[in-house]
Design an enzyme around this catalytic site. Structure first.
Site, PDB file in Angstrom:
ATOM      1  N   ASP A  70       0.819  -1.207   0.000  1.00 24.60           N
ATOM      2  CA  ASP A  70       0.000   0.000   0.000  1.00 24.60           C
ATOM      3  C   ASP A  70       0.852   1.256   0.000  1.00 24.60           C
ATOM      4  O   ASP A  70       2.072   1.209   0.228  1.00 24.60           O
ATOM      5  CB  ASP A  70      -0.962  -0.007   1.205  1.00 24.60           C
ATOM      6  CG  ASP A  70      -0.315  -0.536   2.485  1.00 24.60           C
ATOM      7  OD1 ASP A  70       0.922  -0.534   2.574  1.00 24.60           O
ATOM      8  OD2 ASP A  70      -1.052  -0.958   3.398  1.00 24.60           O
ATOM      9  N   ASN A 133      -7.786  -2.778  14.072  1.00 29.72           N
ATOM     10  CA  ASN A 133      -9.157  -3.074  13.641  1.00 29.72           C
ATOM     11  C   ASN A 133      -9.200  -4.288  12.719  1.00 29.72           C
ATOM     12  O   ASN A 133     -10.213  -4.548  12.075  1.00 29.72           O
ATOM     13  CB  ASN A 133      -9.777  -1.849  12.949  1.00 29.72           C
ATOM     14  CG  ASN A 133      -9.028  -1.466  11.671  1.00 29.72           C
ATOM     15  OD1 ASN A 133      -8.057  -2.113  11.296  1.00 29.72           O
ATOM     16  ND2 ASN A 133      -9.479  -0.409  11.020  1.00 29.72           N
ATOM     17  N   HIS A 135      -7.314  -4.700   9.997  1.00 30.41           N
ATOM     18  CA  HIS A 135      -7.009  -4.487   8.573  1.00 30.41           C
ATOM     19  C   HIS A 135      -5.711  -5.185   8.174  1.00 30.41           C
ATOM     20  O   HIS A 135      -4.807  -5.360   8.979  1.00 30.41           O
ATOM     21  CB  HIS A 135      -7.011  -2.989   8.197  1.00 30.41           C
ATOM     22  CG  HIS A 135      -5.858  -2.166   8.668  1.00 30.41           C
ATOM     23  ND1 HIS A 135      -5.961  -0.815   8.939  1.00 30.41           N
ATOM     24  CD2 HIS A 135      -4.552  -2.459   8.889  1.00 30.41           C
ATOM     25  CE1 HIS A 135      -4.786  -0.341   9.297  1.00 30.41           C
ATOM     26  NE2 HIS A 135      -3.917  -1.320   9.287  1.00 30.41           N
ATOM     27  N   GLU A 140      -9.706  -2.050   5.050  1.00 24.60           N
ATOM     28  CA  GLU A 140     -10.356  -1.750   6.319  1.00 24.60           C
ATOM     29  C   GLU A 140     -11.586  -2.654   6.502  1.00 24.60           C
ATOM     30  O   GLU A 140     -12.044  -3.279   5.536  1.00 24.60           O
ATOM     31  CB  GLU A 140     -10.770  -0.274   6.348  1.00 24.60           C
ATOM     32  CG  GLU A 140      -9.620   0.720   6.130  1.00 24.60           C
ATOM     33  CD  GLU A 140      -8.681   0.858   7.338  1.00 24.60           C
ATOM     34  OE1 GLU A 140      -8.653  -0.036   8.210  1.00 24.60           O
ATOM     35  OE2 GLU A 140      -7.957   1.874   7.393  1.00 24.60           O
TER      36      GLU A 140
HETATM   37  C1  F6R Z   1       1.423  -1.244   6.111  1.00 24.46           C
HETATM   38  C2  F6R Z   1       0.210  -2.048   6.209  1.00 24.46           C
HETATM   39  C3  F6R Z   1      -0.632  -2.040   7.437  1.00 24.46           C
HETATM   40  C4  F6R Z   1       0.179  -2.262   8.705  1.00 24.46           C
HETATM   41  C5  F6R Z   1      -0.732  -2.165   9.935  1.00 24.46           C
HETATM   42  C6  F6R Z   1       0.056  -2.292  11.219  1.00 24.46           C
HETATM   43  O1  F6R Z   1       2.033  -1.419   4.855  1.00 24.46           O
HETATM   44  O2  F6R Z   1      -0.135  -2.679   5.269  1.00 24.46           O
HETATM   45  O3  F6R Z   1      -1.631  -3.032   7.329  1.00 24.46           O
HETATM   46  O4  F6R Z   1       0.791  -3.523   8.656  1.00 24.46           O
HETATM   47  O5  F6R Z   1      -1.395  -0.938   9.924  1.00 24.46           O
HETATM   48  O6  F6R Z   1       0.859  -1.177  11.377  1.00 24.46           O
HETATM   49  P1  F6R Z   1       1.896  -1.076  12.578  1.00 24.46           P
HETATM   50  O7  F6R Z   1       2.915  -2.114  12.303  1.00 24.46           O
HETATM   51  O8  F6R Z   1       2.465   0.300  12.462  1.00 24.46           O
HETATM   52  O9  F6R Z   1       1.136  -1.316  13.812  1.00 24.46           O
END
Ligand code: F6R
Length: 247
Positions: A70, A133, A135, A140
């Site tokens: 992403d 959440n 994701h 989401e």
């Molecule tokens: C980032 C991504 C997100 C993160 C998730 C956890 O490329 O795809 O799904 O893996 O938001 O983020 P952290 O590791 O910062 O808690």
């Protein structure tokens, strides 16, 4: 339905080491591997350990192709909170990986990104984090299991979690691989560390597949490994946990 292996390591550091060693072994076995990559706080230690491990083993990443999950929309090139900058900082500038083979979904439409992945032969090993959440990528809650790479609106919890990186004006949209794109990978490794991930993790693998927890879709993939630390594992059904063999 497949119940993935859920490996519990005692600390975040050891969980990161388990994931890094898995990646290093995959690269050593298949130097032209196609990796799907995640960013975020969870992955920083993984990239540090991959960089150190590859240096120790004199393992080249020159043949590796990468596709990030992403990227935020609307950030100027070089913005320090962009995932392009993150990947340069944590992996690309520290290894011999070819920047031309390292892809981030920006400046291209979703169908074009899917075509690039297909032209590379598909993703061999996809790394994932998980949002509190549930994701995966920026899919989401509510995302369809059939979703593919597209622009999405970020959930309030995601904006809140990422606010600090943006001095209060975080982008509200991002391009993300879809859940079907992620499930297209041949193998998936999800890393979850810290107590904030405990509830989302338990809900993803302790109940049915449902759009309300996008990570639950991973139950539909035949080759998923979940690696977590004791804090993230705290709410998992004990019957699902296995002790990780730490490197
Ligand atoms: C980032 C991504 C997100 C993160 C998730 C956890 O490329 O795809 O799904 O893996 O938001 O983020 P952290 O590791 O910062 O808690």
């Amino acid at each position: 339905m497949n119940q993935p292996a859920i490996l519990v390591a005692p600390t975040a550091d050891t969980a990161e080491a388990v994931v890094a060693e898995h990646c290093i072994a995959a690269i050593a076995a298949h130097p032209r591997i196609v990796l799907g990559l995640a960013t975020g706080r969870t992955m920083v230690g993984v990239y540090d350990k991959i960089v150190a491990g590859c240096a120790r083993a004199s393992l080249s990443l020159a043949g590796v192709t990468t596709f990030n999950l992403d990227e935020y929309c609307g950030l100027p090139e070089g913005h320090p909170a962009s995932f392009r900058a993150y990947m340069r900082r944590h992996l690309i500038d520290r290894t011999d990986i070819d920047p031309a083979r390292s892809h981030v979904p920006i400046g291209i439409d979703g169908a074009g990104y899917e075509r690039l992945i297909a032209m590379a032969g598909g993703i061999d090993l996809q790394l994932l984090g998980i949002g509190r959440n549930g994701h995966i990528g920026f899919n989401e809650p509510g995302s369809a299991i059939t979703s593919r790479t597209r622009i999405v609106t970020l959930a309030p919890t995601t904006l809140e979690d990422n606010r600090d990186a943006f001095d209060g004006c975080a982008p509200r949209e991002a391009m993300t691989m879809g859940i079907a794109t992620i499930l297209g990978a041949r193998e998936i490794v999800l890393l979850a560390t810290g107590p904030a991930k405990a509830e989302a993790l338990a809900d993803a693998f302790g109940g049915p597949v449902r759009a309300g927890n996008p990570a639950s879709a991973l139950q539909r993939h035949p080759r998923v490994t979940v690696v977590c630390d004791a804090d993230a594992a705290a709410r998992l059904d004990p019957a699902l946990r296995q002790i990780a063999a730490t490197p």
